[in-house]
Design an enzyme around this catalytic site. Sequence first.
Site, PDB file in Angstrom:
ATOM      1  N   GLU A  17       7.067   1.962   1.737  1.00 43.45           N
ATOM      2  CA  GLU A  17       6.752   1.708   3.129  1.00 43.45           C
ATOM      3  C   GLU A  17       5.724   2.701   3.683  1.00 43.45           C
ATOM      4  OE1 GLU A  17       7.476  -0.686   4.942  1.00 43.45           O
ATOM      5  OE2 GLU A  17       7.518  -0.103   7.041  1.00 43.45           O
ATOM      6  N   ASP A  18       5.889   3.962   3.377  1.00 47.74           N
ATOM      7  CA  ASP A  18       5.098   4.999   4.045  1.00 47.74           C
ATOM      8  C   ASP A  18       3.930   5.548   3.234  1.00 47.74           C
ATOM      9  OD1 ASP A  18       6.815   4.722   6.148  1.00 47.74           O
ATOM     10  OD2 ASP A  18       8.064   6.446   5.618  1.00 47.74           O
TER      11      ASP A  18
END
Length: 729
Positions: A81-82
């Site tokens: 996600e990051d």
Amino acid sequence: MKNINVTKEMFEEQVHSYISNKDSLALIDKAYHYAEEKHSGQFRRSGEPYFIHVLNVAYILAQLHSSPVTISAGFLHDVVEDCGVTKDEFVAEFGEEIYDIVEAVTKIGKLKFKDEKEYLAANHRKIFIAMAKDVRVIMVKLVDRLHNMRTLQYQPVEKQKKIAQETLEVYAPIAHRLGIAEIKNELEDLSFFYLDNEKYHEIAHLVENKKSERDEYVKKMIEDISETLKKHNIPFRIFGRSKHLYSIYKKMETKHKRFEEILDLLAIRIVTQTELNCYEILGYIHAAYRPIPGRLKDYIAMPKANMYQSLHTTVVGVDGRIFEVQIRTEEMDSIAEKGIAAHWSYKEGKGENHHKDQSEIVKELEWLKAFEESSIDASTYMNTVIEDVFNANIYVMTPKGRIIDLPNGSTPIDFAYRIHTEVGHQTVGALVNETLVPLNTPLKTGDVVELKTNKNSGPSEDWLKIVKTNNARNKIRAYLTKKENEQRQELIKQGENMLKEDMKRRGVDVAEYLDQKKLENIYGQFQTSNYNELMYAIGCKSLSTQAVIEKMVKFSKKELNKDTLNQILAKNKTRRKASTSKTGIIVEGVDSMKIAMASCCNPIYHDEIVGYVTKGNGIKVHRKDCPNIQNEKKRLIHVEWDENKDPSIKYETDIRIYCKDRNFLLTDLITVIAQYKATLLAVNVAVNKEDLTATANMTIVVEDIEHLNTIMANLRKVNSVLTVERVIK
Ligand code: MN
């Protein structure tokens, strides 16, 4: 568990306390460094490097004795996600298994639990569990949330409240259902702190105030019990226990009690070895202190839904103070604190390591079933979860993370109608997980559905076969019906215009003849029953304007009244007298003057007939099926129709018409008879006032059986006519 600054050394010490396998340690080490590298340069609101967050998550997982795979997933849970790590990249480094866990954790992170008012917290829990088909996913997600809650002070106030509320409604109950009391209690107290800070401090203050006093009592009680148990040589450890603040608050709220009134504020726990020891200890305690009736709970014989086992009793202890005493084995204690994590706490040895991980997935459903069977209390909850989540429901998402729950087998069309009726109507295509799919594709839990719409498009009849939800089906039907009505209205208008134009062309006065009252006379002629139906038939071109105009002009007359009817009948009777002498029947060797038609069955030219020889009154001709001659075989003779009969010879017959009564009914019936050039000799209408039916008996004169059949067929077409039959008297 407290928020501490976890160091690499602490983490490693924790891991080495229960993992020694080289491969396992290598995997954890790899995940550690991979996460550290990928998150480098990223910082949290607190100013700490982002990696501290994932290190904490991995550390708490290790405290819960999670497997190496789960710990690695803890390290890696935010890299997709990051950090923009792609699936291929991830899988190449760590394999599918860990990727699947991380992907599911990421997906759950995207759910917008609080956005939709219509969704209840209970649903969110179900959705959460449905999304996390693997218990390891739930563990990572819970621990992730726990650390985020521990560091919530760095978030803006609005966000603090929102996250705390969600934690209290969704995450803490999941931790409870999984039996992880440690996490559940901490999540509740942290949420409480942010949601009602004043109350939190009030209770914290009360607890603190009484602490030294309470500690004194507890210490005394522990000494007292210890002495008793030592005499009996039972292994045990004993300690005082404080309730967490939120549970005190809830007890005060739900039971309307003051702080001082909460009975189990003074609590002691005794942990021993065997079940038998537990009951022995209970016996000694009840012998030494007066138990309070109704407070003994045997969760060993009847475990709670989350597998919690223990004996609870409340006694009057030293100095007349009231104590709650919990008695349980080491194993029960571990399950009570760590719940599911205790069940699956990772154990090494004999190459079982890998197996343990695998079975975490496989056994998950069995484990849920065990939940269901184990108690009355939670069976309601678990039943719903199992039924809704694993059998009946699927949970899919909009690209923005809004959750839509649908019955199994639902399609993108069902999804579309749940979003909005208009979206449903305008759907022309669907992307599921970014791939274009046919609209009849069944959706699966976790699918992200994006719809393609077109304002000028609408649902088709085929969709009714595809959709699964009544919601979609009803809306499609309503749309189709509305569209059909619109088309019908359009055709009615067209028909009306066509008729008016043709009337003008033919010089027929529109104002006079296009009158709804007058038109009532002719609806039946065209198998229609009202104005709109007639205009619709013209609009569809199934009826010519010419035919309608002819009838309109002809029947603009008033309804037949008694006088006119009698006039018609009288005229017909005189006409008949002139032409009755001949029958059109030949009987070998018999003078035609002696042949007559039987008045019971009134044969008509080309009916099947037979002659009956009367005594001195010539021959009466009956229909072959006339019941009056069926027992007179001896007197019957052969007769036949004269194929060259005089066309002016006609035949009387009786018919009976059974109908629903209405205005202009008789007019319509007589119209048909006139239209087919039959002569009406008699008519008699009886109306049944109860069921509003009418029976018309008519005597008419026709040329032959074909003529009669045509008339009868056309009478049947008249609106409200139910049956038409010939009568034999
Ligand atoms: Mn995280």
